[in-house]
Design a protein around this motif. Sequence first.
Motif: not given
Length: 65
Positions: A53-59, A62
């Motif tokens: 989850w530390k490397h997952y990015s979702c606008l 966010d």
Amino acid sequence: MNEELTGDAAAAAARHARYGRLPERIRFEEMTQGVEAGPSDGMRASHDPNGAWKHYSCLALDLGL
């Protein structure tokens, strides 16, 4: 009017003196560097499902949507 032309000509000459030719060409061999790769220690390449989850990015996440 003649002053403007000489000023423009002087500026053009200065510009040509500075930027008039292209820089020397760089060979491909000079742009690359070979580095010997060592054996992997396994820690960098392993998958950690708890820390993914530390490397997952979702606008949308966010923004709280």
